[in-house]
Each structure stands twice: as structure tokens, then as C-alpha cells.
Design an enzyme around this catalytic site. Structure first.
Site, PDB file in Angstrom:
ATOM      1  N   GLU A 333     -36.770  37.599 -80.860  1.00 35.81           N
ATOM      2  CA  GLU A 333     -36.652  38.659 -79.842  1.00 35.81           C
ATOM      3  C   GLU A 333     -38.035  38.951 -79.253  1.00 35.81           C
ATOM      4  OE1 GLU A 333     -35.087  42.869 -80.590  1.00 35.81           O
ATOM      5  OE2 GLU A 333     -33.238  41.879 -80.006  1.00 35.81           O
ATOM      6  N   HIS A 364     -29.288  21.746-101.114  1.00 35.12           N
ATOM      7  CA  HIS A 364     -28.008  21.053-101.242  1.00 35.12           C
ATOM      8  C   HIS A 364     -27.152  21.205 -99.993  1.00 35.12           C
ATOM      9  CE1 HIS A 364     -29.038  20.427-105.472  1.00 35.12           C
ATOM     10  NE2 HIS A 364     -29.583  21.631-105.364  1.00 35.12           N
ATOM     11  N   LYS A 473     -24.706  42.483 -72.685  1.00 32.44           N
ATOM     12  CA  LYS A 473     -24.166  43.821 -72.996  1.00 32.44           C
ATOM     13  C   LYS A 473     -23.486  44.405 -71.757  1.00 32.44           C
ATOM     14  CE  LYS A 473     -27.866  45.286 -76.168  1.00 32.44           C
ATOM     15  NZ  LYS A 473     -28.923  46.272 -76.393  1.00 32.44           N
TER      16      LYS A 473
HETATM   17  O1  F6P Z   1     -29.919  44.271 -78.678  1.00 37.92           O
HETATM   18  C1  F6P Z   1     -31.249  44.410 -78.925  1.00 37.92           C
HETATM   19  C2  F6P Z   1     -31.655  45.711 -79.527  1.00 37.92           C
HETATM   20  O2  F6P Z   1     -32.108  46.569 -78.526  1.00 37.92           O
HETATM   21  C3  F6P Z   1     -32.715  45.492 -80.590  1.00 37.92           C
HETATM   22  O3  F6P Z   1     -33.975  45.322 -80.054  1.00 37.92           O
HETATM   23  C4  F6P Z   1     -32.553  46.701 -81.430  1.00 37.92           C
HETATM   24  O4  F6P Z   1     -33.175  46.563 -82.665  1.00 37.92           O
HETATM   25  C5  F6P Z   1     -31.042  46.773 -81.501  1.00 37.92           C
HETATM   26  O5  F6P Z   1     -30.611  46.381 -80.221  1.00 37.92           O
HETATM   27  C6  F6P Z   1     -30.484  48.103 -81.865  1.00 37.92           C
HETATM   28  O6  F6P Z   1     -30.865  49.090 -80.963  1.00 37.92           O
HETATM   29  P1  F6P Z   1     -30.735  50.612 -81.292  1.00 37.92           P
HETATM   30  O7  F6P Z   1     -31.623  50.923 -82.438  1.00 37.92           O
HETATM   31  O8  F6P Z   1     -31.164  51.331 -80.046  1.00 37.92           O
HETATM   32  O9  F6P Z   1     -29.293  50.890 -81.610  1.00 37.92           O
END
Ligand code: F6P
Length: 503
Positions: A333, A364, A473
Site C-alpha cells: 500500500e 512443503h 470502493k
Molecule cells: O482500504 C485502505 C484503507 O484505507 C487502509 O489504508 C486502512 O488501513 C483501511 O482502509 C481501514 O481504514 P479505516 O481505519 O479508516 O477503517
């Protein structure tokens, strides 16, 4: 694509090394095993089996100096806005050490200490409540992987006061499997979400809120306190997170509540102290003796000069089984970028695919491909000298396997039957910890954090944003209504056909 100047300078070294066998490099340089290794406190790291020779290492150290590693680290610790795309500092170091100077770092340190004191109050209150036997962490990504790793890795040294559980996946099967094993009257739940807007966490949090029968034993850790309160968590049960800490760097904050509950006050303090000791080392040591610089420069050489596009991390310790998952987020990331901080395309490959598993089990499964497959995968082996179990014969065998794999991958073995020959020449780093405890785990994780930052520095990319995860998302959010309403228009014909199948 023109390569950057620094890569042009590394290229001749790579050309000279790509056909040199690792066994030859070791044989021709008797001091190598000693000089390509560094010990800092309980951590020992050896790059003697990396495809590097002394001139290549000198060129890498020169690169680290040219990339102004010491100044870049100082900027990080002092709270300069190293996360340029979001105009923010990345002050995870302020959560555990006093090394930052200047207003931003000092203010962050004060906020961190105040939040830590509140976390301690919440943790002590939970400990004092004899009814509570179980605590569930609901979070994902950085709000899950770090706490889960620490709880799993250090369970053997924990207080044993609580049974601790984690729900991350939006797949309802996770909650379905866990909840029947718990009693709602004896369980507390902690929603951990920096944004308090993460779909998975809100959906799972809703399940838990209903199952608990209200908010009395519901806690939250978030940088968005109003949203947590609106969800039904009382203000006194919301612990703060801060904009100046990225999710994947947040273990050291109140996000570490479950590790704190697992380890007790002193154990959690030892985790932070270990990270702080690594901070001090990384900030003070010159590039030539700096563990994080060694790691970063080796990653850069393997990726850019030698062209290896993957990195496998294999801890030889069952308790570190979750380390590859944790590092996947930290490394991929942070470094999974193809434009630099100024928004221009980078002119070289960046992030490798990081993957792995726990030794000796994975010998294995995928080790066949590492020994005889067509691709070379640089490895990081992690071992622990002293076990915390009484099965000495097992531990000797475990460590013998670690050493053997690193040697076999590097040296290979000739055989007249090509099916039975091992090409060797496959590089690895070996990291050894004296013991697996809170202090050494804190050091190890902080080492990886700083190595990521310094690698980003060479590549010119931002290690602290993650815009790449947003598009999927957004599309998922837009698709949701279509699952219940066949009238919702779906533009993409493939998605439409797949959705029809699912409906
Ligand atoms: O999807 C990425 C992300 O933003 C990560 O960087 C982060 O750790 C995770 O989602 C969870 O985000 P949050 O803590 O805001 O729920």
C-alpha cells in the site's frame, strides 16, 4: 522510458553481478559473512547472500547519501508534510518516541501521550470488570493487521486476562463463525476505524452492536469521533486517532488497544520502547551502518537494477505467521505507486509483489518453485534464536531448516540429471532475533516501516497515501442498490452480466 541517473550508476554493478554465482561471491570474499551483517540490539541482519559485492554496496551507500536519507528521516520525525498529496506529516514515530523536534512533532507527541493515557484508562477499566472475558476487534487493513499480528505473535507472553478476537472481512461468515462461541453479556467490542467510514467495519460493527444489545460495551478508536458517536458509541468510550498517522502505521496508537489488553501495560510499553529504540538507531546511524538503509537499498537494487519483481518473506516461527500479511499492506500500500510525489510518472519499476508464509511449513508447498522455478524470488528469512517452548529438538530442526534453505537457494547443487539439479544463485536476507518478545517485535516492525520510507525516498513516491484503493470502493458502493433493485442501470456490460448471474 529513460532511467534515472542513480539507476544508470547502479546498472554496471548489476551487469557484473547478474551472472556471478552467489556461492562464488561468498567464496571469493572471506570477510563477507561478517561485513555484510549488522547487529543492532537483539536484531541481527545478514545480506551476505544478497547478489551484491563490495563495490555495489558502496554504490548503494552513495545512493542513500545522495537521496539524503538522514535529512529525509529528520523531516519524517520532525513532522514535515512528507505525505505531500494529502499535505500531512506522517508522525507515527511520535506515538512511541521523543525524537521529533519542532512544533508539529511536539504537538503530536503531546496528543499521543494524552491518547495513550486515555487508552490506559479504558484498558484498566476493562481489566477491572470481572464480567468481561472476551474482546472483539472490528477493523480492517491497518485497523486489523498490526493488532492481530502482535496479539498472535506475543500471546505466549501475554497476561491471558482476555480471549481476544478479530473480525475484518465483510463476509458475514466471519461474524457467523465467531459469535456463537461468545456470550454477549461477557463480551466487549472495539470498532477500530480511522475514517469511521469503512464499509466492512460499519457492517460488522452493526452486527456486533445488535448482538451486544446496545452500546454499553461498545468502544471505538477513530480520528472521526463525531461519526463514532453517531454510530452509538458513547464519547467516553471513543479513543482518538490522528490525521497525522496513516492506518498501516497506527499500531502504536490506541489502535493497539487489543495488543495492550493482550500484553498488559508493561508489555505494550515494551513494544513501543522497542520501536523507539529502532527509531533512535535509524535516525542516528550513518547510511553504512543503518539497518533501515540496508534494507531499503537492497530492495531498490533487487527491484530496479536486477529486475526481481517479487519478494517473499518467510518467518521461521509459527508466532510470526501473520507477518507476511502485515508486511503486504505496509509495503504494497505504501510503495504501490507509479507516479512520484510531484505527480510525474516514475521512470523505473517500483513495488515488488510481497508474499510469503511460515517456515518450515511452506517448504512443503511453494519452495519447489523457489528452488527450481524459472524466476528468481529474493527472500527474507526471519528466525528466533531462543524458543519459548520446551521442545528443544523441534527448535533446532526449525533453525536448521532456515539455514539450510538460505544456503540451498544461494549455492544450489549440480547434478548430471537436470531434473535433479539446483541452479542456486537465489538471494536472501536473514534476520535473526534473540527472542520473540515485545521489544524485539517493536524493533522489527519499526525497521520495516523505516525501510519502506527510505525506499519511497529513492523512488520519489509518497509512502503515506493510498488513492489506489478508492476506485473499487466507489464502484462497489454504486453497485449495492442494484442487488435489491433490478431497475438500477448498470453501465458496464460485463458487470451487468455477472450481476444477472448473481441475482
Ligand atoms: O482500504 C485502505 C484503507 O484505507 C487502509 O489504508 C486502512 O488501513 C483501511 O482502509 C481501514 O481504514 P479505516 O481505519 O479508516 O477503517
Amino acid at each position: 522510458m529513460h532511467s534515472p541517473e542513480w539507476l544508470d550508476e547502479l546498472a554496471p554493478h548489476a551487469v557484473g553481478l547478474i551472472d556471478r554465482h552467489l556461492s562464488g561471491l561468498v567464496r571469493d570474499d572471506p570477510g563477507r559473512a561478517r561485513d555484510f551483517a549488522l547487529r543492532v540490539g537483539p536484531l541481527y541482519l545478514s545480506q551476505a547472500r544478497q547478489r551484491l559485492d563490495r563495490p555495489a554496496r558502496e554504490a548503494l551507500f552513495a545512493l542513500g547519501r545522495r537521496a539524503a536519507f538522514p535529512a529525509a528521516l529528520r523531516a519524517l520525525f520532525d513532522g514535515e508534510p512528507v505525505n505531500r498529496s494529502e499535505g500531512r506529516p506522517a508522525l507515527h514515530t511520535a506515538l512511541r518516541s521523543d525524537l521529533g523536534r519542532g512544533d508539529a512533532a511536539l504537538a503530536a507527541r503531546r496528543e499521543a501521550l494524552a491518547a495513550a493515557a486515555r487508552m490506559e484508562q479504558v484498558a484498566s477499566a476493562l481489566e477491572a470488570d470481572a464480567r468481561i472475558t472476551d474482546v472483539v476487534n472490528i477493523g480492517i487493513g491497518g485497523s486489523d493487521l498490526g493488532p492481530r499480528l502482535v496479539v498472535d505473535a506475543l500471546r505466549h507472553q501475554g497476561t491471558g486476562r482476555f480471549r481476544l478476537h478479530f473480525i475484518a472481512n465483510v463476509d458475514g461468515a466471519a461474524a457467523q463463525a465467531l459469535l456463537p462461541t461468545l456470550d454477549p453479556a461477557r463480551t466487549a467490542a472495539v470498532l477500530v476505524s480511522k475514517s469511521f467510514a469503512t464499509q466492512e467495519t460499519l457492517l460488522n460493527g452493526t452486527i456486533l452492536r445488535t448482538w451486544l444489545g446496545g452500546g454499553e460495551r461498545l468502544y471505538a478508536v477513530s480520528a472521526n469521533v463525531p461519526r463514532a458517536e453517531a454510530f452509538g458509541v458513547a464519547a467516553e468510550r471513543v479513543l482518538p486517532m490522528f490525521d497525522w498517522v496513516g492506518g498501516r502505521y497506527s499500531l502504536w496508537s490506541a489502535v493497539g488497544l487489543l495488543p495492550r489488553l493482550a500484553l498488559g501495560r508493561d508489555g505494550f510499553a515494551a513494544l513501543l520502547a522497542g520501536a523507539a529504540a529502532m527509531d533512535a538507531h535509524v535516525l542516528d546511524a550513518p547510511v553504512e551502518r543503518n539497518l533501515a538503509a540496508w534494507q531499503a537499498l537492497c530492495w531498490v537494487f533487487n527491484r530496479d537494477a536486477l529486475g526481481f519483481d517479487s519478494l517473499a518473506v518467510v518467518p521461521y516461527d509459527q508466532r510470526l505467521a501473520l507477518l507476511p500479511d502485515y508486511l503486504q499492506q505496509l509495503v504494497m500500500e505504501s510503495l504501490g505507486k507509479s507516479v512520484d510525489q510531484a505527480g510525474n510518472p516514475v521512470r523505473r519499476p517500483t513495488v515488488p509483489v510481497l508474499w510469503g508464509g511460515v517456515g518450515s511449513s511452506v517448504q512443503h508447498s511453494f519452495f519447489q518453485a523457489l528452488h527450481q522455478g524459472t524466476d528468481t524470488v529474493p527472500m527474507e528469512f526471519i528466525g528466533v534464536r531462543q524458543p519459548d517452548h520446551p521442545f528443544a529438538a523441534n527448535h533446532r530442526a526449525l533453525l536448521a531448516n532456515l539455514l539450510a534453505q538460505s544456503e540451498a537457494l544461494a549455492n544450489g547443487a549440480a547434478h548430471e540429471d537436470t531434473q535433479r539439479a539446483y541452479p542456486g544463485g537465489r538471494p536472501s536476507t536473514v534476520i535473526l532475533l534473540d527472542r520473540l518478545d515485545a521489544d524485539s517485535l517493536g524493533r522489527l516492525l519499526a525497521l520495516y516501516e523505516h525501510a519502506v520510507y527510505l525506499t519511497a525516498r529513492v523512488w520519489g513516491v509518497n509512502a503515506f497515501d493510498q488513492f489506489g484503493v478508492e476506485l473499487g470502493k466507489r464502484i462497489a458502493d454504486a453497485l449495492l442498490p442494484a442487488f435489491q433493485d433490478a431497475g438500477v442501470e448498470i453501465d458496464d456490460p460485463v458487470t451487468r452480466a455477472l450481476l444477472d448471474e448473481l441475482r
